[in-house]
Design an enzyme around this catalytic site. Structure first.
Site, PDB file in Angstrom:
ATOM      1  CD  GLU A 363      43.806  33.451 -25.520  1.00  0.00           C
ATOM      2  OE1 GLU A 363      44.289  32.305 -25.640  1.00  0.00           O
ATOM      3  OE2 GLU A 363      43.801  34.065 -24.436  1.00  0.00           O
ATOM      4  CB  THR A 493      42.811  27.298 -11.227  1.00  0.00           C
ATOM      5  OG1 THR A 493      42.308  27.660 -12.516  1.00  0.00           O
ATOM      6  CG2 THR A 493      43.899  28.275 -10.807  1.00  0.00           C
TER       7      THR A 493
END
Ligand SMILES: *[C@@H]1O[C@H](CO)[C@@H](O)[C@H](O)[C@H]1NC(C)=O
Ligand SMILES: *[C@@H]1O[C@H](CO)[C@@H](O)[C@H](O)[C@H]1NC(C)=O
Ligand SMILES: *[C@@H]1O[C@H](CO)[C@@H](O)[C@H](O)[C@H]1NC(C)=O
Ligand SMILES: *[C@@H]1O[C@H](CO)[C@@H](O)[C@H](O)[C@H]1NC(C)=O
Ligand SMILES: *[C@@H]1O[C@H](CO)[C@@H](O)[C@H](O)[C@H]1NC(C)=O
Length: 546
Positions: A363, A493
């Protein structure tokens, strides 16, 4: 004489004044050839979708997320069936007609008059990119015959429109759908500046211009705020005043898709104001000058953050969309400098996958360059430095929650270059996902991408973006490049493709006009970022260290 002079002046103007209208370049390389192995990978991605979706149908249908470990469900997006709506365009792209028909049936039953989870506010950004975007993309992909999808997009947008209060340019980020009142909290430029594609398309399809006007005035407002680095708006924004909050600059969560849409919007709508493309080009130029750094080990090229005072050498999975976005914009504006940097960014992002024990990227991470290693948090530990000496970056947040961005950029890199190394990377990702994320015939996130023995454990959630984005980008990587070509579609997106006409970009050759910088101290406290899964607090790892 006078006439002649005028004609002369006009002719001179035509030669001297640069055209504001760029006839944009193709993004995809012509004559792309898929190897024979592509068909197997493509079929495997379809199986991954149908397997996981059938578990969702059994234990979570109508809810937002599947919980694949406990075989239950979670309503993280107001309980309107996010997985179904977000999955629809993927079903159409993959030719899963029966699943799609079921999804359309379901869509007709969604009640957008209130949140199905009374304790949850409604995010304008998340609801736009997943629901409005999902409906409109499916509506277009299936030949504009499923009118109910357009109706649903309009219903939910009519509710979201309450986020613009009075004459404010900038919408509030969250609403109470029962009272139609905004929740007054700090917002960010991603939440306020990622609505132009969906809302302008909605105006085009419904004939109501209000949606386009609302979304565009917010982005124009953000683009005209004063900045420390040209074109790079600060992350935080106060919807009540329209003022920037703090001066943190990043391509990561909280800012990301504002920059992404600055070039996608004028691509989808060629008559748009030049401020969009011009600000994008200025932001990219500024990023190359100030944020682009190279790691001392491995020579990986990355974009650092800037906190208003210092460069922070950090990166994130979320930010890795930048490579694909720069490939797209660089190709459209015929600018190879930008494309070349983009391909280096894509390599560095892929390196975060290639370096871990699972072959899946973390992440958040950090870097060290010749001009420093400041991250805003602790200095790297001995084990960080040891990992860094082998891999050229180190992990600061080891989880993976089924995010798409690295594979998204890998998809753009393949379609733009035809280099089969990107197919190898996508194939490796498919193998890793199946080996390390599969549980109960579905897929879960994991807490530690660098533990191949399952030691970190699963994260019991399958966000709808796994169906909308990860599996669609993987599928398209191995699909006929003429199907959903980047030269014919613009992806929102959330990876929902919208049909685009010929590429012509309205751009200005002078830098965008911005207002003077606010006189307040430049390094205000970091803005509060709403802790939802699509936009996690990008500073959580930093704040945890502070
Ligand atoms: C939602 O609200 C609108 C406007 O008040 C109303 O026309 C519609 O019937 C409501 N829908 C449902 C499902 O209650
Ligand atoms: C929305 O407003 C209603 C009515 O005031 C209130 O009962 C409810 O708790 C609010 N919901 C949220 C999520 O704040
Ligand atoms: C257009 O949409 C806006 C925003 O929802 C709404 O307020 C307005 O009434 C609509 N206009 C028409 C003519 O339907
Ligand atoms: C480009 O934008 C300007 C300013 O908004 C506008 O006047 C012009 O018509 C646009 N050009 C084209 C070709 O759409
Ligand atoms: C191409 O992009 C680079 C990097 O942003 C910039 O310096 C250069 O001016 C651009 N070239 C053109 C022709 O716009």
């Amino acid at each position: 004489m006078l006439l002649l002079t005028n004609a002369f002046h006009l002719a001179l103007l035509a030669i001297v004044a640069p055209s504001p209208f760029v006839s944009a370049g193709n993004v995809q390389k012509s004559g792309l050839q898929l190897p024979a192995s592509a068909a197997t990978n493509k079929a495997q991605v379809v199986t991954m979708f149908t397997d996981a979706y059938s578990v969702y149908q059994k234990v979570a249908f109508g809810h937002d997320d599947l919980e694949p470990v406990s075989l239950s469900f979670d309503d993280s997006r107001n309980g309107w069936g996010a997985t179904i709506v977000d999955g629809m365009s993927t079903m159409l792209v993959m030719g899963l007609t029966d699943l799609y028909q079921q999804a359309v049936q379901f869509a007709g039953t969604i009640d957008f008059n209130q949140s199905n989870v009374p304790s949850e506010t409604v995010s304008v950004f998340e609801t736009t990119i997943r629901f409005v975007g999902g409906f409109l993309s499916a509506y277009q992909l299936n030949g504009e015959q499923d009118k109910i999808l357009l109706e649903k997009a309009q219903q939910v947008a009519d509710k979201l429109a309450f986020a613009w209060v009075g004459n404010n340019d900038v919408p509030f980020g969250e609403l109470n759908f029962t009272t139609n009142e905004p929740i007054v909290a700090a917002s960010n430029i991603a939440e306020a500046g990622t609505l132009t594609l969906e809302w302008t398309l909605l105006s085009q399809l419904t004939g109501n211009q209000t949606y386009a006007d609302l979304a565009q005035k917010s982005v124009k407002h953000i683009a005209s705020l004063g900045t420390q680095l040209p074109g790079l708006a600060a992350q935080g924004i106060d919807p009540s005043s329209g003022e920037a909050v703090g001066s943190y600059v990043t391509w990561s969560g909280g800012s990301d898709s504002y920059f992404e849409y600055l070039i996608k919007f004028p691509r989808l709508f060629p008559n748009s104001d030049p401020i969009f493309a011009t600000t994008w080009l200025t932001a990219v130029d500024s990023s190359i000058k100030t944020l682009k750094k190279t790691s001392t080990v491995g020579g990986h090229v990355y974009l650092a953050d800037f906190d208003g005072t210092q460069i922070r050498h950090i990166g994130s999975h979320l930010a890795c969309f930048h490579a694909g976005n720069w490939i797209l914009g660089g190709k459209l504006l015929n600018n190879d400098t930008i494309v070349d940097v983009a391909l280096e960014l894509a390599d560095a992002c892929w390196n975060t996958y290639a370096s871990t024990a699972t072959g899946i990227g973390p992440e958040t991470f950090a870097w060290i360059s010749s001009d420093g290693s400041f991250t805003g948090g602790d200095a790297p530990s001995a084990s960080d430095l040891s990992f860094y000496s082998k891999n050229g970056f180190y992990i600061t947040g080891s989880d993976y929650i089924l995010r798409p961005e690295v594979l998204e950029s890998n998809f753009y890199a393949w379609r733009a270059t035809g280099d089969t190394k990107y197919l190898d990377r996508a194939e490796s990702a498919i193998e890793s996902v199946n080996k390390f994320l599969e549980v109960n015939n579905a897929f879960a996130g994991i807490n530690d991408v660098n533990n191949a023995n399952g030691g970190g454990g699963f994260i019991d959630d399958t966000e709808s973006f796994f169906f909308a984005e990860v599996l669609k980008y993987l599928y398209l990587t191995f699909d006929d490049p003429n199907h959903i070509s980047i030269d014919e579609f613009v992806f929102n997106t959330e990876c929902h493709p919208f049909k685009a006409g010929p590429a012509e970009i309205n751009i200005s050759h002078s830098p965008p006009k911005t207002s003077p910088l606010p006189s307040s101290p430049l390094n205000l406290p970091l803005p509060q970022i709403s802790p939802n899964p699509r936009l996690p607090n990008p500073f959580s790892s930093i704040l945890g260290l502070l």
